[in-house]
Design an enzyme around this catalytic site. Structure first.
Site, PDB file in Angstrom:
ATOM      1  N   SER A   1      -8.698  -7.183 -72.968  1.00 26.88           N
ATOM      2  CA  SER A   1      -9.373  -5.884 -73.135  1.00 26.88           C
ATOM      3  C   SER A   1     -10.864  -5.993 -73.440  1.00 26.88           C
ATOM      4  O   SER A   1     -11.573  -4.995 -73.326  1.00 26.88           O
ATOM      5  CB  SER A   1      -8.717  -5.077 -74.249  1.00 26.88           C
ATOM      6  OG  SER A   1      -7.657  -4.336 -73.722  1.00 26.88           O
TER       7      SER A   1
ATOM      8  N   TYR B   1      -8.610  -4.929 -62.028  1.00 24.04           N
ATOM      9  CA  TYR B   1      -8.334  -4.840 -63.476  1.00 24.04           C
ATOM     10  C   TYR B   1      -7.655  -6.117 -64.015  1.00 24.04           C
ATOM     11  O   TYR B   1      -8.071  -6.665 -65.038  1.00 24.04           O
ATOM     12  CB  TYR B   1      -7.476  -3.589 -63.751  1.00 24.04           C
ATOM     13  CG  TYR B   1      -7.061  -3.463 -65.191  1.00 24.04           C
ATOM     14  CD1 TYR B   1      -7.978  -3.088 -66.167  1.00 24.04           C
ATOM     15  CD2 TYR B   1      -5.757  -3.761 -65.586  1.00 24.04           C
ATOM     16  CE1 TYR B   1      -7.601  -3.008 -67.505  1.00 24.04           C
ATOM     17  CE2 TYR B   1      -5.368  -3.677 -66.907  1.00 24.04           C
ATOM     18  CZ  TYR B   1      -6.295  -3.303 -67.860  1.00 24.04           C
ATOM     19  OH  TYR B   1      -5.911  -3.233 -69.186  1.00 24.04           O
TER      20      TYR B   1
ATOM     21  N   LYS C   1     -13.091  -4.727 -70.823  1.00 20.90           N
ATOM     22  CA  LYS C   1     -13.299  -3.288 -70.593  1.00 20.90           C
ATOM     23  C   LYS C   1     -14.724  -2.863 -70.956  1.00 20.90           C
ATOM     24  O   LYS C   1     -15.274  -1.935 -70.368  1.00 20.90           O
ATOM     25  CB  LYS C   1     -12.285  -2.476 -71.409  1.00 20.90           C
ATOM     26  CG  LYS C   1     -10.836  -2.681 -70.953  1.00 20.90           C
ATOM     27  CD  LYS C   1      -9.860  -2.081 -71.952  1.00 20.90           C
ATOM     28  CE  LYS C   1      -8.412  -2.266 -71.517  1.00 20.90           C
ATOM     29  NZ  LYS C   1      -7.463  -1.809 -72.547  1.00 20.90           N
TER      30      LYS C   1
ATOM     31  N   VAL D   1      -5.774  -8.695 -76.179  1.00 17.19           N
ATOM     32  CA  VAL D   1      -4.441  -9.175 -76.566  1.00 17.19           C
ATOM     33  C   VAL D   1      -4.287 -10.697 -76.518  1.00 17.19           C
ATOM     34  O   VAL D   1      -3.288 -11.219 -77.002  1.00 17.19           O
ATOM     35  CB  VAL D   1      -3.290  -8.551 -75.737  1.00 17.19           C
ATOM     36  CG1 VAL D   1      -3.058  -7.115 -76.103  1.00 17.19           C
ATOM     37  CG2 VAL D   1      -3.486  -8.743 -74.265  1.00 17.19           C
TER      38      VAL D   1
ATOM     39  N   TYR E   1      -8.480  -0.779 -80.958  1.00 13.70           N
ATOM     40  CA  TYR E   1      -7.258  -0.015 -80.700  1.00 13.70           C
ATOM     41  C   TYR E   1      -7.141   1.122 -81.718  1.00 13.70           C
ATOM     42  O   TYR E   1      -8.146   1.670 -82.159  1.00 13.70           O
ATOM     43  CB  TYR E   1      -6.013  -0.933 -80.738  1.00 13.70           C
ATOM     44  CG  TYR E   1      -6.106  -2.106 -79.796  1.00 13.70           C
ATOM     45  CD1 TYR E   1      -6.102  -1.923 -78.421  1.00 13.70           C
ATOM     46  CD2 TYR E   1      -6.212  -3.394 -80.273  1.00 13.70           C
ATOM     47  CE1 TYR E   1      -6.173  -2.992 -77.541  1.00 13.70           C
ATOM     48  CE2 TYR E   1      -6.277  -4.478 -79.409  1.00 13.70           C
ATOM     49  CZ  TYR E   1      -6.266  -4.275 -78.044  1.00 13.70           C
ATOM     50  OH  TYR E   1      -6.351  -5.334 -77.188  1.00 13.70           O
TER      51      TYR E   1
HETATM   52  N1  GLU Z   1      -4.402  -7.010 -69.572  1.00  9.78           N
HETATM   53  C1  GLU Z   1      -3.960  -6.349 -70.755  1.00  9.78           C
HETATM   54  C2  GLU Z   1      -3.164  -5.113 -70.413  1.00  9.78           C
HETATM   55  O1  GLU Z   1      -3.585  -4.332 -69.636  1.00  9.78           O
HETATM   56  C3  GLU Z   1      -5.125  -6.028 -71.609  1.00  9.78           C
HETATM   57  C4  GLU Z   1      -4.720  -5.280 -72.839  1.00  9.78           C
HETATM   58  C5  GLU Z   1      -5.499  -5.611 -74.053  1.00  9.78           C
HETATM   59  O2  GLU Z   1      -6.109  -6.676 -74.184  1.00  9.78           O
HETATM   60  O3  GLU Z   1      -5.472  -4.764 -74.925  1.00  9.78           O
HETATM   61  O4  GLU Z   1      -2.097  -4.895 -70.905  1.00  9.78           O
END
Ligand code: GLU
Length: 312
Positions: free
Chosen positions: A68, A196, A71, A266, A248
């Protein structure tokens, strides 16, 4: 007061060893099967000061995937490619208070339009806005941008993590189809998800993440060359989202306890920064119940307390 970087460098190894104990309370992510192999008790940190000084401690050399954290990077790239208006037509600016891959508010509150670019639904839309002729071209542009921000060409795609997520991403696929159905996603679902999953699978070390943090801390300017890598306005937008949504649904608590912009992933990575001063990269694969690196958050909390980093 500016951070006493020499003092910090001296205290860092002890702080890391103190916080490593918290890793036993967390759990490595397993929903992407390949992430389950990560070393549970690892904890490492790199800090890069705008003066050029670097401090490291613990397992800062172990590679991990951005997940994430990517992002934030795709948000910056989409803003640079398309501009603010085009991006925020498709994605909102508000925190959700829900888990990162939740479907709940997509349907309930504002049909189709994701609340912000740091939840999965929002990030998938942002990936679709990256310029490029093909999905692979878009993913390569994201990688190029990561390398530019990291000041190093070594970040690359971890193909095993990419394939592992691609093969099991039932939730993200359902989010993407929902977005497509609501016409928020203009591009096709699978090519968008390809971008993604690829961005999430970019492999880095703490040094790269700290350098990215430093560029954000310095309003988009590389302090060593004076080059503006990202417009200041877009850096400001990214930092605001990091404060409100970066950790989060623990972002509020993190703002109170630590008080600096941060984004976790994650795989256990954290990108953080002290505005105007320094960038931080952390790896600690064991996650707490909110999905943040448990030892990593403790480490940031201690550092923030000891060096008075809170912006608030
Ligand atoms: N690739 C992970 C997903 O989409 C990233 C989520 C994350 O790091 O929070 O579930």
């Amino acid at each position: 007061m500016p951070t006493d970087f020499n003092e910090l460098t001296q205290r860092l190894p002890h702080l890391v060893e103190t916080c490593r104990a918290y890793a036993t309370q967390g759990r490595v992510a397993t929903y992407i099967p390949e992430l389950a192999h990560a070393p549970q008790l690892a904890l490492g940190i790199t800090l890069r000061h705008k003066s050029g000084l670097t401090a490291t401690a613990g397992d800062c050399g172990i590679p991990f995937t951005l997940q994430s954290i990517s992002k934030v990077i795709t948000l910056l790239l989409a803003l640079m490619d398309r501009g603010e208006q085009a991006v925020f037509e498709k994605v909102g600016m508000e925190p959700t208070g829900d888990v990162f891959n939740s479907m709940l508010k997509l349907e309930l509150v504002q049909p189709g339009k994701p609340f912000n670019p740091l939840i999965n639904a929002g990030a998938i839309v942002v990936s679709s806005l990256i310029d490029g002729d093909t999905a692979e071209h878009k993913a390569e542009r994201v990688l190029r941008f990561v390398r530019d921000l990291a000041g190093d060409d070594s970040p690359s795609f971890n193909e095993s993590v990419f394939r592992s997520e691609e093969a099991t991403a039932y939730r993200n696929r359902s989010l993407a189809y929902f977005l497509k159905d609501n016409k928020v996603l203009d591009q096709d679902v699978e090519p968008t998800l390809h971008v993604y999953f690829k961005q999430c699978a970019i492999e880095v070390t703490c040094a790269h993440v700290a350098r990215i943090g430093l560029i954000l801390a310095n309003d988009g300017v590389d302090p060593s060359t004076g080059r503006q890598l990202v417009p200041k306005r877009y850096v400001r937008i990214a930092k605001s989202f990091m404060v409100t949504c970066g950790m989060y649904n623990a972002s509020g608590e993190f703002a109170i306890q630590v008080g600096i912009p941060a984004k976790s992933g994650v795989a256990g990575g954290i990108l953080a920064l002290v505005p105007g001063e320094l960038g931080i990269g952390i790896i600690g694969p064991a996650l707490n119940d909110k999905g943040n690196s448990t030892a990593g958050v403790h480490l940031l909390r201690l550092l923030s307390e000891q060096f008075d980093w809170s912006m608030f």
